[in-house]
Design a protein around this motif. Sequence first.
Motif, short mmCIF file in Angstrom:
data_model
loop_
_atom_site.label_atom_id
_atom_site.label_comp_id
_atom_site.label_asym_id
_atom_site.label_seq_id
_atom_site.Cartn_x
_atom_site.Cartn_y
_atom_site.Cartn_z
N GLU A 581 30.74 -16.57 46.96
CA GLU A 581 31.80 -15.57 46.85
C GLU A 581 33.16 -16.21 47.02
N PHE A 582 33.20 -17.08 48.03
CA PHE A 582 34.47 -17.70 48.39
C PHE A 582 35.04 -18.48 47.21
N HIS A 583 34.15 -19.09 46.43
CA HIS A 583 34.64 -19.89 45.31
C HIS A 583 34.72 -19.10 44.01
N ASP A 584 34.43 -17.82 44.12
CA ASP A 584 34.57 -16.96 42.95
C ASP A 584 36.06 -16.64 42.79
N ALA A 585 36.56 -16.90 41.60
CA ALA A 585 38.02 -16.83 41.39
C ALA A 585 38.59 -15.45 41.70
N THR A 586 37.76 -14.41 41.55
CA THR A 586 38.31 -13.05 41.70
C THR A 586 38.12 -12.50 43.10
N CYS A 587 37.61 -13.35 44.00
CA CYS A 587 37.25 -12.89 45.34
C CYS A 587 38.41 -12.23 46.08
N VAL A 588 39.54 -12.95 46.15
CA VAL A 588 40.67 -12.43 46.93
C VAL A 588 41.19 -11.13 46.31
N ARG A 589 41.22 -11.12 44.98
CA ARG A 589 41.72 -9.92 44.32
C ARG A 589 40.81 -8.71 44.64
N ALA A 590 39.50 -8.98 44.64
CA ALA A 590 38.55 -7.90 44.93
C ALA A 590 38.77 -7.35 46.34
N ILE A 591 39.03 -8.26 47.30
CA ILE A 591 39.26 -7.79 48.67
C ILE A 591 40.55 -6.96 48.73
N GLY A 592 41.56 -7.45 48.05
CA GLY A 592 42.83 -6.72 48.01
C GLY A 592 42.64 -5.32 47.45
N ALA A 619 41.27 -28.39 48.84
CA ALA A 619 42.55 -27.94 48.31
C ALA A 619 42.43 -26.51 47.81
N ARG A 620 41.32 -26.25 47.14
CA ARG A 620 41.12 -24.90 46.60
C ARG A 620 40.91 -23.92 47.75
N ALA A 621 40.16 -24.36 48.76
CA ALA A 621 39.91 -23.52 49.93
C ALA A 621 41.25 -23.11 50.55
N ARG A 622 42.11 -24.08 50.65
CA ARG A 622 43.41 -23.84 51.25
C ARG A 622 44.19 -22.79 50.45
N THR A 623 44.16 -22.92 49.13
CA THR A 623 44.85 -21.97 48.27
C THR A 623 44.30 -20.55 48.48
N LEU A 624 42.97 -20.46 48.49
CA LEU A 624 42.35 -19.15 48.67
C LEU A 624 42.75 -18.53 50.00
N LEU A 625 42.70 -19.36 51.04
CA LEU A 625 43.04 -18.84 52.36
C LEU A 625 44.50 -18.42 52.41
N GLU A 626 45.33 -19.16 51.72
CA GLU A 626 46.74 -18.77 51.72
C GLU A 626 46.95 -17.44 50.99
N GLU A 627 46.14 -17.25 49.93
CA GLU A 627 46.22 -15.97 49.22
C GLU A 627 45.82 -14.82 50.16
N LEU A 628 44.78 -15.07 50.98
CA LEU A 628 44.36 -14.05 51.95
C LEU A 628 45.49 -13.79 52.95
N ARG A 629 46.10 -14.89 53.39
CA ARG A 629 47.23 -14.78 54.31
C ARG A 629 48.33 -13.91 53.73
N GLY A 630 48.49 -14.07 52.41
CA GLY A 630 49.53 -13.30 51.72
C GLY A 630 49.27 -11.80 51.86
N LEU A 631 47.99 -11.43 52.05
CA LEU A 631 47.65 -10.01 52.24
C LEU A 631 47.62 -9.67 53.73
N HIS A 632 48.06 -10.63 54.58
CA HIS A 632 48.09 -10.48 56.05
C HIS A 632 46.69 -10.41 56.64
N ILE A 633 45.72 -10.92 55.90
CA ILE A 633 44.34 -10.90 56.37
C ILE A 633 44.11 -12.11 57.28
N ALA A 634 43.41 -11.88 58.42
CA ALA A 634 43.12 -13.00 59.33
C ALA A 634 41.90 -13.77 58.83
N VAL A 635 41.86 -15.05 59.19
CA VAL A 635 40.74 -15.89 58.77
C VAL A 635 40.08 -16.51 59.99
#
Length: 739
Positions: A581-592, A619-635
Amino acid sequence: MREIKVRRNDGTGTEWPVNLIGAEGMPIRAHVAISALGATGASPYALRVREMAAANAPEAAASAMDQSYLRALFEHAPEAIVVLDRASRILAANPRFLTLFGYARTEVLGADIDALIVPESLRAEALGLNRTALTGMDAEHQTLRRRKDGSVLPVSILAAPIVHDGQNVAFYSIYRDLGPLQDIVARLEQTQARLDVVVSQAPIALFILDEHATFNFCAGKALETAGLAATQLLGHCAYDLFKVYPDILTAVGQALRGERAATVTAFRGLTYEIQYSPVLDVSGRSIGVFGLVRDVTETQLARQQLEFMAHHDLLTRLPNRSLFGDRLQEALLRAKRRGTRVALLFFDLDGFKQVNDTLGHATGDRLLQWVARQARSAVRDMDTVARLGGDEFAVLVEDIDTPVGAAAVAQRLLESLDQPYVDGERPIPTSASIGISLYPTDGLDPDGLLKAADLAMYRAKSCGRNRYEFFASDLGTTAATIFTKTAWMRQALEHDGFVLHYQPTVRLQDGGVTGVEALIRLRQPDGQLMPPLEFIALAEETGLIVPIGRWVAHEACRQWQAWRAAGLPDLRMAINLSAREFHDATCVRAIGEALQAHGMPGDQFMVEITESMMFPDPARARTLLEELRGLHIAVAIDDFGTGYSSLAHLRDVPADFIKIDQSFVAGIPADEKTCGIVRTIMAMARGLNLQVIAEGVETDAQQQYLRELECDEVQGFLLGHPLPAAEFAPWLDRRPERR
Ligand code: C2E
Ligand code: MG
Ligand code: MG
């Protein structure tokens, strides 16, 4: 011939020196004396000829000597020589002249040379030549002459006057037969032309380097195909030009030291074979390099083609048994080194023989090609699909975590083949039976594994075909379960069969509840709940995890909003993400989207990921996590300490919490080593400004120890079991410290 005027009153005994030609054509030096026999003009004259050789001593001897030299020269000269009088009549001809033109001596003496050997058309030219010869100038001339038999031959003529007493009394001509020479020239020209063709047409090039490795000469079509102009090379040093081709430089150096060398070099998309030979001086010292360049691209391709044919099945273009064996061997070595598993799937088509027998071999062949394509598309690129012979195929699957992974591949294979192959208009129903063996459990070498998979395949056939079976008998039941579980998960997605339970996290300082972690369960047809460890891996393998994950996100948000509506205090809602899931490109969008759909604020939401997920692509993990951060989601980093912890990554990853894995918590406070680890993790978390949640806290002693370490939050059966949503509110109500 000299004209001698004799006067009547001349006294007898007067002598004149003359040159005469003897019967053999030899010049004779003589004295002539003429005397009148009577007193009247009509009276006859007497002519006396005295050969000079008879004259006096040493001078005469020397002259005789000269004569024999000259005679020998004349007789044996390799060129044809004639002596001619002023009227071009032949006075003497040497043997070579006679053989060259095919005449006997008697036929030529006294004859007009032009009539004898000059073709009609060249008469005028010949006259001119004779005249030139007589004027006293040497004249060399290339022309044609004729033999007695009429054949024409190319000759070179050198003609010059014979001077006597200051007068041109005769002349000679030397004929050189140009026939052989012209042959040589023609042959040379032909060779040159051929060489030119070779150099300009054949896929080669030649070059010469001097002792400083500077290009002295280069030519050839291979230069052109390599996109090199001669001017780019000539005068330049090979060491400068080919810096990035170390093997060329080595070879040049070798040739300059007197050894032969060769390289195969890829240059601008083509392959060249270059041979380097030393150019040696008389003393054997190398003073340069002679190079022959051949474009071997096509040879190379042909070789690769042969290589391919040796290792592949030509009908399906899949690897053949021999290549498969090699790959399997390599895979086993790798697995041994890394301690991983390898799965070998062996399958054949159900009822292939019947297709072949009834529809013919051509149809059978097309069916096999189709099977190869289907099988190839059902597996990952890195997996090997091979045709072992007939309708037998094998698949090599590396890097599988559990037998479930192998089962998932088998399932996909079955699905890809469980549809009719359409041959023209006619659909041919197909299916396959698959046997699976695993390294290291079912065998340690290729043969053992193939045998095991083969046996398993027969079991699959005997169990009703269109199915797969594991070699090991206990896994046989697992296979059936896998099949069922997949079906259940599909159903659950459609008919609300998944359930979330919620387990609280508690602040250690004051016992306040900080949040809940949503943990999924699968409702079985008999109503029992199946824990996630029994189906999440399979869901990952089959890809079902993606829709399941979407459902979890929505359900968690919906529940959070429902609790809020029911007047419960706001609690942080955590969900778990798996690697896929984590590496699925649409994951963060789906959570949003889930957050938005239920009006849930991002800062109340938390996502738990494990350390190992951040590899293989931090590097990709970091990007994804930053996208989550952008939604104020904790990790939170889940199960911390069990994965490949890398401090460097942890430093770079924008996380808020780490959750110390239960296995460590289980060891405290009794096990000293574990305590050490937990203390270290705590210290590190502080340093990185991360909050710590301890998982699996079951005892007061554990809680006490964690409190001393100033751990932030705890989670575990001691605080509360995962509960269905309906039971959570009453549980919270019963707690003295509500938040
Ligand atoms: P996790 O995220 O580490 O979840 C904690 C697991 O430990 C849960 O097991 C929980 O029931 C169990 N647990 C909690 N307190 C204690 C304790 O005091 N003692 C012991 N022995 N166990 C305790 P569960 O619910 O079976 O979940 C197992 C794993 O399944 C989770 O580990 C998580 O990795 C995964 N999982 C659960 N739900 C989901 C989900 O919705 N999506 C995904 N991708 N994975 C999930
Ligand atoms: Mg978790
Ligand atoms: Mg955990």
